[in-house]
Design a protein around this motif. Structure first.
Motif, short mmCIF file in Angstrom:
data_model
loop_
_atom_site.label_atom_id
_atom_site.label_comp_id
_atom_site.label_asym_id
_atom_site.label_seq_id
_atom_site.Cartn_x
_atom_site.Cartn_y
_atom_site.Cartn_z
N LEU A 10 0.88 -1.05 -0.55
CA LEU A 10 -0.58 -0.25 -0.51
C LEU A 10 0.69 1.33 0.04
CD1 LEU A 10 -2.97 -0.61 2.57
CD2 LEU A 10 -2.96 -0.88 0.26
N VAL A 11 2.22 1.13 1.25
CA VAL A 11 3.29 2.64 0.70
C VAL A 11 3.76 2.76 -0.01
CG1 VAL A 11 3.93 4.07 2.37
CG2 VAL A 11 2.55 2.63 3.40
N LEU A 12 4.39 1.51 -0.43
CA LEU A 12 5.30 2.01 -1.45
C LEU A 12 5.00 1.38 -2.83
CD1 LEU A 12 8.16 0.35 0.65
CD2 LEU A 12 7.63 2.60 0.39
N VAL A 13 3.89 1.18 -2.84
CA VAL A 13 3.49 0.53 -4.63
C VAL A 13 2.38 0.86 -4.44
CG1 VAL A 13 2.91 -1.07 -6.11
CG2 VAL A 13 4.46 -1.76 -4.19
N GLY A 14 1.14 0.99 -4.09
CA GLY A 14 -0.17 1.91 -4.13
C GLY A 14 0.02 3.45 -3.93
N ALA A 15 0.81 3.94 -3.05
CA ALA A 15 0.87 5.34 -2.54
C ALA A 15 1.49 5.91 -3.56
CB ALA A 15 1.38 5.35 -1.65
N PRO A 16 2.37 5.56 -4.30
CA PRO A 16 2.77 6.09 -5.33
C PRO A 16 2.02 6.33 -7.10
CG PRO A 16 4.79 5.11 -4.50
CD PRO A 16 3.48 4.67 -4.10
N ILE A 17 1.15 5.01 -7.02
CA ILE A 17 0.28 5.30 -8.03
C ILE A 17 -0.88 6.38 -7.69
CG2 ILE A 17 -1.13 4.05 -9.50
CD1 ILE A 17 0.88 1.19 -8.63
N ALA A 18 -1.26 6.44 -6.41
CA ALA A 18 -2.38 7.27 -6.59
C ALA A 18 -1.86 8.81 -6.58
CB ALA A 18 -2.90 6.81 -5.34
N VAL A 19 -0.75 8.64 -6.37
CA VAL A 19 -0.06 10.29 -6.20
C VAL A 19 -0.05 10.83 -7.60
CG1 VAL A 19 1.83 11.49 -5.97
CG2 VAL A 19 0.83 10.20 -4.22
N GLU A 20 0.41 9.74 -8.53
CA GLU A 20 0.40 10.33 -10.01
C GLU A 20 -0.51 10.29 -10.73
OE1 GLU A 20 3.25 7.77 -12.46
OE2 GLU A 20 5.21 8.99 -11.22
N THR A 21 -1.46 9.45 -10.62
CA THR A 21 -3.04 9.66 -10.57
C THR A 21 -4.01 11.02 -10.38
OG1 THR A 21 -3.33 6.63 -10.93
CG2 THR A 21 -5.33 7.66 -11.17
N GLY B 224 4.14 2.14 -11.56
CA GLY B 224 4.25 1.21 -10.15
C GLY B 224 4.22 0.14 -10.04
N ALA B 225 3.99 -0.36 -11.41
CA ALA B 225 4.41 -2.24 -11.11
C ALA B 225 5.74 -2.41 -11.68
CB ALA B 225 3.69 -2.82 -12.32
N MET B 226 6.50 -1.69 -12.43
CA MET B 226 7.29 -1.97 -13.48
C MET B 226 8.50 -1.36 -12.20
SD MET B 226 7.14 -3.83 -15.62
CE MET B 226 9.26 -3.52 -16.14
N GLY B 227 8.23 -0.26 -11.30
CA GLY B 227 8.63 -0.14 -10.78
C GLY B 227 9.12 -0.27 -9.17
N VAL B 228 8.46 -1.58 -9.13
CA VAL B 228 9.46 -2.49 -8.03
C VAL B 228 10.02 -3.15 -8.24
CG1 VAL B 228 8.20 -4.46 -6.84
CG2 VAL B 228 6.68 -2.39 -7.67
N THR C 211 15.95 -3.21 -7.11
CA THR C 211 17.23 -3.22 -7.51
C THR C 211 17.81 -2.20 -6.69
OG1 THR C 211 16.15 -2.56 -9.58
CG2 THR C 211 16.65 -4.75 -9.22
N PHE C 212 17.08 -0.97 -6.28
CA PHE C 212 17.86 -0.37 -5.67
C PHE C 212 17.54 0.79 -6.61
CE2 PHE C 212 19.29 -3.53 -3.35
CZ PHE C 212 18.73 -2.63 -1.89
N GLY C 213 17.04 1.03 -7.84
CA GLY C 213 17.48 1.66 -8.72
C GLY C 213 18.46 1.20 -10.57
N VAL C 214 18.74 0.51 -10.13
CA VAL C 214 20.20 0.53 -10.88
C VAL C 214 19.16 0.41 -12.78
CG1 VAL C 214 22.66 -0.91 -11.59
CG2 VAL C 214 21.89 -0.73 -9.11
N VAL C 215 18.77 -0.97 -12.65
CA VAL C 215 17.78 -1.33 -13.57
C VAL C 215 17.37 0.45 -14.48
CG1 VAL C 215 15.99 -2.30 -15.02
CG2 VAL C 215 17.11 -3.64 -13.73
N ALA C 216 16.34 1.44 -13.04
CA ALA C 216 16.37 2.04 -13.92
C ALA C 216 17.32 3.44 -14.08
CB ALA C 216 14.87 2.84 -12.77
#
Length: 327
Positions: free
Chosen positions: A66-77, A110-114, A120-125
């Protein structure tokens, strides 16, 4: 600057964000998200101390999602692509065609950001952003989105052509509160480049933007008014309101109406003063063509204003707007 191209082959002047600014925005978002997660986790740990280990593990997993995945999705929407970090850095997530994102875009990101950020601590991004020409990570590729810079140097911004004189002040009572910033940006980009577009493409894009604007304002566009002229008149009204709020009525720009501005020529039967001429579209060599003067429409031609003359000179020409009055 990498160009954004719409489905009508129209180039928009949006600037894709690069890795440093995106990394800073992501850092701000992650600090806020992790701080919220730790605070809520500590509070739930105290509240659920009497539960067994399985229940506590289930609550921990649900809280993480909810906090680390759902909240960013809700905020961007809800903010149409502006999280706290992106707002601080002047960035926004938009669609590939420059329009505002919706829930499905934020969900895919958000799903791919997981995977590419959290696990991966942002390395892939970071690697994906460095490889991509427009700085997109994998989530942007799958969602069809792009992170762009909203803050651009004021000196580089192209000027918007003034609206036709017969439309000045006509939209003073229009409710513009529901029009999002992304739509204003798209209208501005179109108006500054419409002279460089093919006539059919320009008309199609103007009609699409006008339909979006009508849907947001809830008031139909006047009959017989070209879509581009309607967009310019509404944009002028919005700029005039912004100027009145910021500097007062004495400093309001052209295109106003309402308090502190003169009534439109359509309402009064007279003619009102307009701004200076605007040069025509650029030619292939990048040089501005001579402005084309347009005559007043038939319904106000009967009461023209007195031309300004000087000894030994011809009367001043009417101001150029780039729009043709309705027949």
């Amino acid at each position: 600057m990498s160009a954004l191209v719409t489905g009508d082959a129209v180039v928009l002047g949006l600037r894709p964000a690069r890795l440093p600014s995106r990394a800073l925005a992501l850092l701000i978002d992650m600090v806020v998200a992790w701080a919220t997660y730790l605070i809520v986790s500590f509070a739930l740990l105290l509240a659920t101390a009497s539960l067994d280990d399985a229940a506590q593990a289930a609550i921990a997993v649900a809280l993480f999602v909810l906090v680390l995945v759902g909240a960013p999705i809700a905020v961007e929407t809800l903010t149409h692509g502006r999280s706290l970090g992106k707002a601080a850095c002047g960035l926004r997530v938009v669609r590939d065609d420059g329009g505002p994102i919706r829930f499905r875009h934020a969900l895919v990101r958000g799903a791919m950001g997981v995977v590419e950020i959290l696990l991966t601590f942002g390395v892939v991004a970071c690697i994906a952003s460095l490889v991509s020409e427009r700085g997109r990570r994998i989530g942007d590729v799958f969602a069809g989105t792009l992170v762009v810079r909203e803050r651009v140097p004021a000196g580089r911004a192209a000027s918007i052509p003034p609206p036709p004189p017969w439309l000045m002040g006509r939209f003073a009572g229009l409710d513009l509160s529901a029009v999002p910033d992304a739509l204003w940006l798209a209208i501005r980009q179109y108006l500054t480049r419409m002279g460089q577009l093919d006539a059919q493409v320009s008309w199609t894009m103007a009609a699409r933007l006008a339909d979006d604007l009508v849907a947001r304002t809830g008031a139909p566009a006047p009959e017989g008014v070209p879509p581009a002229a309607y967009l310019a008149a509404v944009m002028a009204e919005r700029q005039s309101r912004d100027a009145r709020r910021a500097f007062g009525a004495a400093h309001a720009s052209w295109g106003g109406g309402g308090a502190g501005t003169s009534a439109s020529p359509v309402a009064t039967g007279g003619a009102s003063a307009v701004g200076p001429a605007v040069p025509g579209p650029l030619d292939k060599a990048g040089i501005a063509a001579a402005p084309t003067w347009t005559a007043a429409p038939p319904h106000i031609a009967a009461a023209p204003s007195a031309p300004t003359t000087r000894p030994g000179s011809e009367p001043d020409s009417p101001p150029a707007t780039g729009f043709t009055p309705p027949a």
